[in-house]
Design a protein around this motif. Structure first.
Motif, PDB file in Angstrom:
ATOM      1  N   PHE A   6      -9.360 -36.267  73.856  1.00 13.29           N
ATOM      2  CA  PHE A   6      -8.463 -36.558  72.741  1.00 13.29           C
ATOM      3  C   PHE A   6      -9.317 -36.708  71.495  1.00 13.29           C
ATOM      4  O   PHE A   6     -10.113 -37.626  71.390  1.00 13.29           O
ATOM      5  N   GLY A   7      -9.192 -35.769  70.576  1.00 12.13           N
ATOM      6  CA  GLY A   7      -9.989 -35.830  69.355  1.00 12.13           C
ATOM      7  C   GLY A   7     -11.477 -35.838  69.635  1.00 12.13           C
ATOM      8  O   GLY A   7     -12.237 -36.530  68.977  1.00 12.13           O
ATOM      9  N   GLY A   8     -11.905 -35.102  70.671  1.00 11.75           N
ATOM     10  CA  GLY A   8     -13.313 -35.051  71.019  1.00 11.75           C
ATOM     11  C   GLY A   8     -13.783 -36.264  71.811  1.00 11.75           C
ATOM     12  O   GLY A   8     -14.955 -36.394  72.117  1.00 11.75           O
ATOM     13  N   LYS A   9     -12.875 -37.175  72.150  1.00  9.76           N
ATOM     14  CA  LYS A   9     -13.223 -38.400  72.851  1.00  9.76           C
ATOM     15  C   LYS A   9     -12.416 -38.485  74.142  1.00  9.76           C
ATOM     16  O   LYS A   9     -11.274 -38.076  74.197  1.00  9.76           O
ATOM     17  N   MET A  10     -13.015 -39.028  75.166  1.00 13.79           N
ATOM     18  CA  MET A  10     -12.323 -39.194  76.439  1.00 13.79           C
ATOM     19  C   MET A  10     -11.367 -40.387  76.340  1.00 13.79           C
ATOM     20  O   MET A  10     -11.759 -41.451  75.889  1.00 13.79           O
ATOM     21  N   VAL A  11     -10.109 -40.182  76.761  1.00 15.19           N
ATOM     22  CA  VAL A  11      -9.107 -41.248  76.735  1.00 15.19           C
ATOM     23  C   VAL A  11      -8.484 -41.332  78.124  1.00 15.19           C
ATOM     24  O   VAL A  11      -8.094 -40.323  78.699  1.00 15.19           O
ATOM     25  N   GLU A  12      -8.381 -42.536  78.636  1.00 11.38           N
ATOM     26  CA  GLU A  12      -7.824 -42.741  79.958  1.00 11.38           C
ATOM     27  C   GLU A  12      -6.321 -42.944  79.880  1.00 11.38           C
ATOM     28  O   GLU A  12      -5.830 -43.729  79.074  1.00 11.38           O
ATOM     29  N   CYS A  13      -5.584 -42.221  80.705  1.00  7.17           N
ATOM     30  CA  CYS A  13      -4.150 -42.418  80.880  1.00  7.17           C
ATOM     31  C   CYS A  13      -3.935 -42.745  82.350  1.00  7.17           C
ATOM     32  O   CYS A  13      -4.529 -42.112  83.214  1.00  7.17           O
ATOM     33  N   LYS A  14      -3.098 -43.726  82.624  1.00  5.49           N
ATOM     34  CA  LYS A  14      -2.866 -44.091  84.024  1.00  5.49           C
ATOM     35  C   LYS A  14      -1.496 -44.732  84.184  1.00  5.49           C
ATOM     36  O   LYS A  14      -0.875 -45.138  83.211  1.00  5.49           O
ATOM     37  N   LYS A  15      -1.047 -44.824  85.438  1.00  8.18           N
ATOM     38  CA  LYS A  15       0.193 -45.508  85.789  1.00  8.18           C
ATOM     39  C   LYS A  15      -0.182 -46.881  86.322  1.00  8.18           C
ATOM     40  O   LYS A  15      -1.120 -47.012  87.116  1.00  8.18           O
ATOM     41  N   VAL A  16       0.546 -47.910  85.843  1.00  9.34           N
ATOM     42  CA  VAL A  16       0.278 -49.279  86.287  1.00  9.34           C
ATOM     43  C   VAL A  16       1.593 -50.015  86.489  1.00  9.34           C
ATOM     44  O   VAL A  16       2.631 -49.602  85.975  1.00  9.34           O
ATOM     45  N   GLU A  97      10.211 -61.777  79.655  1.00 13.33           N
ATOM     46  CA  GLU A  97       9.358 -61.452  80.793  1.00 13.33           C
ATOM     47  C   GLU A  97       9.780 -60.101  81.337  1.00 13.33           C
ATOM     48  O   GLU A  97      10.964 -59.859  81.554  1.00 13.33           O
ATOM     49  N   THR A  98       8.815 -59.225  81.510  1.00 11.57           N
ATOM     50  CA  THR A  98       9.086 -57.911  82.088  1.00 11.57           C
ATOM     51  C   THR A  98       8.133 -57.679  83.249  1.00 11.57           C
ATOM     52  O   THR A  98       6.989 -58.126  83.224  1.00 11.57           O
ATOM     53  N   ALA A  99       8.597 -56.986  84.255  1.00 11.40           N
ATOM     54  CA  ALA A  99       7.778 -56.586  85.396  1.00 11.40           C
ATOM     55  C   ALA A  99       8.201 -55.165  85.736  1.00 11.40           C
ATOM     56  O   ALA A  99       9.205 -54.962  86.417  1.00 11.40           O
ATOM     57  N   LEU A 100       7.468 -54.199  85.219  1.00 11.13           N
ATOM     58  CA  LEU A 100       7.870 -52.792  85.337  1.00 11.13           C
ATOM     59  C   LEU A 100       6.684 -51.891  85.642  1.00 11.13           C
ATOM     60  O   LEU A 100       5.529 -52.299  85.567  1.00 11.13           O
ATOM     61  N   ASP A 101       7.018 -50.637  85.927  1.00 13.99           N
ATOM     62  CA  ASP A 101       6.012 -49.587  86.025  1.00 13.99           C
ATOM     63  C   ASP A 101       5.866 -48.954  84.654  1.00 13.99           C
ATOM     64  O   ASP A 101       6.866 -48.707  83.962  1.00 13.99           O
ATOM     65  N   TYR A 102       4.616 -48.690  84.272  1.00 10.73           N
ATOM     66  CA  TYR A 102       4.308 -48.117  82.967  1.00 10.73           C
ATOM     67  C   TYR A 102       3.271 -47.014  83.109  1.00 10.73           C
ATOM     68  O   TYR A 102       2.498 -46.992  84.068  1.00 10.73           O
ATOM     69  N   VAL A 103       3.238 -46.140  82.104  1.00  8.88           N
ATOM     70  CA  VAL A 103       2.059 -45.312  81.870  1.00  8.88           C
ATOM     71  C   VAL A 103       1.373 -45.936  80.667  1.00  8.88           C
ATOM     72  O   VAL A 103       2.033 -46.455  79.758  1.00  8.88           O
ATOM     73  N   THR A 104       0.045 -45.935  80.675  1.00  9.32           N
ATOM     74  CA  THR A 104      -0.679 -46.666  79.651  1.00  9.32           C
ATOM     75  C   THR A 104      -1.927 -45.927  79.189  1.00  9.32           C
ATOM     76  O   THR A 104      -2.489 -45.111  79.925  1.00  9.32           O
ATOM     77  N   THR A 105      -2.330 -46.229  77.961  1.00 11.20           N
ATOM     78  CA  THR A 105      -3.582 -45.742  77.397  1.00 11.20           C
ATOM     79  C   THR A 105      -4.040 -46.750  76.357  1.00 11.20           C
ATOM     80  O   THR A 105      -3.255 -47.601  75.917  1.00 11.20           O
ATOM     81  N   ARG A 106      -5.303 -46.644  75.953  1.00 12.71           N
ATOM     82  CA  ARG A 106      -5.864 -47.584  74.976  1.00 12.71           C
ATOM     83  C   ARG A 106      -6.787 -46.842  74.026  1.00 12.71           C
ATOM     84  O   ARG A 106      -7.488 -45.914  74.429  1.00 12.71           O
ATOM     85  N   GLY A 107      -6.773 -47.252  72.756  1.00  6.35           N
ATOM     86  CA  GLY A 107      -7.655 -46.647  71.756  1.00  6.35           C
ATOM     87  C   GLY A 107      -7.568 -47.378  70.432  1.00  6.35           C
ATOM     88  O   GLY A 107      -6.930 -48.439  70.330  1.00  6.35           O
ATOM     89  N   GLU A 151      -3.395 -51.204  73.168  1.00  4.54           N
ATOM     90  CA  GLU A 151      -3.070 -50.651  74.481  1.00  4.54           C
ATOM     91  C   GLU A 151      -1.567 -50.451  74.503  1.00  4.54           C
ATOM     92  O   GLU A 151      -0.801 -51.367  74.184  1.00  4.54           O
ATOM     93  N   ILE A 152      -1.147 -49.241  74.837  1.00  9.35           N
ATOM     94  CA  ILE A 152       0.262 -48.851  74.825  1.00  9.35           C
ATOM     95  C   ILE A 152       0.768 -48.757  76.257  1.00  9.35           C
ATOM     96  O   ILE A 152       0.096 -48.173  77.120  1.00  9.35           O
ATOM     97  N   TYR A 153       1.955 -49.303  76.492  1.00  6.91           N
ATOM     98  CA  TYR A 153       2.608 -49.246  77.806  1.00  6.91           C
ATOM     99  C   TYR A 153       4.004 -48.667  77.607  1.00  6.91           C
ATOM    100  O   TYR A 153       4.859 -49.277  76.968  1.00  6.91           O
ATOM    101  N   LEU A 154       4.240 -47.469  78.158  1.00  6.29           N
ATOM    102  CA  LEU A 154       5.560 -46.832  78.112  1.00  6.29           C
ATOM    103  C   LEU A 154       6.225 -47.037  79.480  1.00  6.29           C
ATOM    104  O   LEU A 154       5.682 -46.628  80.507  1.00  6.29           O
ATOM    105  N   PRO A 155       7.411 -47.679  79.512  1.00  7.72           N
ATOM    106  CA  PRO A 155       8.081 -47.902  80.792  1.00  7.72           C
ATOM    107  C   PRO A 155       8.575 -46.593  81.398  1.00  7.72           C
ATOM    108  O   PRO A 155       9.043 -45.710  80.687  1.00  7.72           O
ATOM    109  N   ILE A 156       8.417 -46.492  82.713  1.00  9.71           N
ATOM    110  CA  ILE A 156       8.833 -45.280  83.442  1.00  9.71           C
ATOM    111  C   ILE A 156       9.638 -45.664  84.676  1.00  9.71           C
ATOM    112  O   ILE A 156       9.601 -46.798  85.143  1.00  9.71           O
ATOM    113  N   TYR A 157      10.373 -44.683  85.188  1.00  9.82           N
ATOM    114  CA  TYR A 157      11.062 -44.819  86.458  1.00  9.82           C
ATOM    115  C   TYR A 157      10.155 -44.316  87.557  1.00  9.82           C
ATOM    116  O   TYR A 157       9.451 -43.327  87.374  1.00  9.82           O
ATOM    117  N   ILE A 158      10.194 -44.958  88.692  1.00 16.31           N
ATOM    118  CA  ILE A 158       9.406 -44.509  89.859  1.00 16.31           C
ATOM    119  C   ILE A 158      10.363 -44.057  90.948  1.00 16.31           C
ATOM    120  O   ILE A 158      11.387 -44.607  91.171  1.00 16.31           O
TER     121      ILE A 158
END
Length: 158
Positions: A6-16, A97-107, A151-158
């Motif tokens: 991403f923009g010449g830099k490594m960015v981690e994306c993951k599900k949590v 209070e939320t307890a969900l599945d998310y996809v996340t990244t940080r920068g 750090e961004i967390y987008l809620p997803i359905y599993i």
């Protein structure tokens, strides 16, 4: 977990799976104004930070997702992460209070829009379906000798 360039830099994306316990203040307005309204409300909130016990010093914002082009106004919360479930909060504040599945990244916070777009693209490539009934979460992290990170967390359905 996937690392993207991403923009010449490594960015981690993951599900949590994450639990967020938040004490904060609710705001609302046009999605187009969130960029100025959210920081303004955050400053008002931070002036009252000493009213909140057992917080972790991690600033957080929760955003109603924009569902489509005709969805012009929404709500958001600005606050801090707290250590435990709250039964009572200061006047004018809410406990969420939320307890969900998310996809996340940080920068870097200056890359906020690019980070969101990159994460959305990655989530689509992985076949994740966004949960538009739950809040988007952003946590903010001051960095020594550099710009603040988000750090961004987008809620997803599993």
């Amino acid at each position: 977990m996937v690392i993207k360039v991403f923009g010449g830099k490594m960015v981690e994306c993951k599900k949590v799976k994450e639990i967020f316990r938040v004490t904060g203040i609710k705001g609302k307005g046009a999605f187009a104004s969130f960029g100025t309204e959210v920081p303004k409300l955050a400053q008002q909130f931070l002036a009252r930070l000493d009213e909140i016990d057992n917080h972790l010093d991690t600033e957080i914002a929760l955003f109603e997702p924009k569902r489509d082009d005709i969805h012009l106004e929404g709500h958001f919360y600005v606050g801090v992460i707290v250590k435990e479930t709250k039964k009572e909060v200061p006047v004018g504040m809410d406990y969420i209070e939320t307890a969900l599945d998310y996809v996340t990244t940080r920068g870097k916070i200056s890359d906020l829009n690019k980070l969101h777009n990159n994460l959305l693209k990655w989530a689509n490539e992985q076949g994740y379906k966004r949960n538009l009934d739950s809040h988007i979460v952003e946590t903010y992290h001051p960095m020594v000798n550099s710009e603040e990170e988000v750090e961004i967390y987008l809620p997803i359905y599993i």
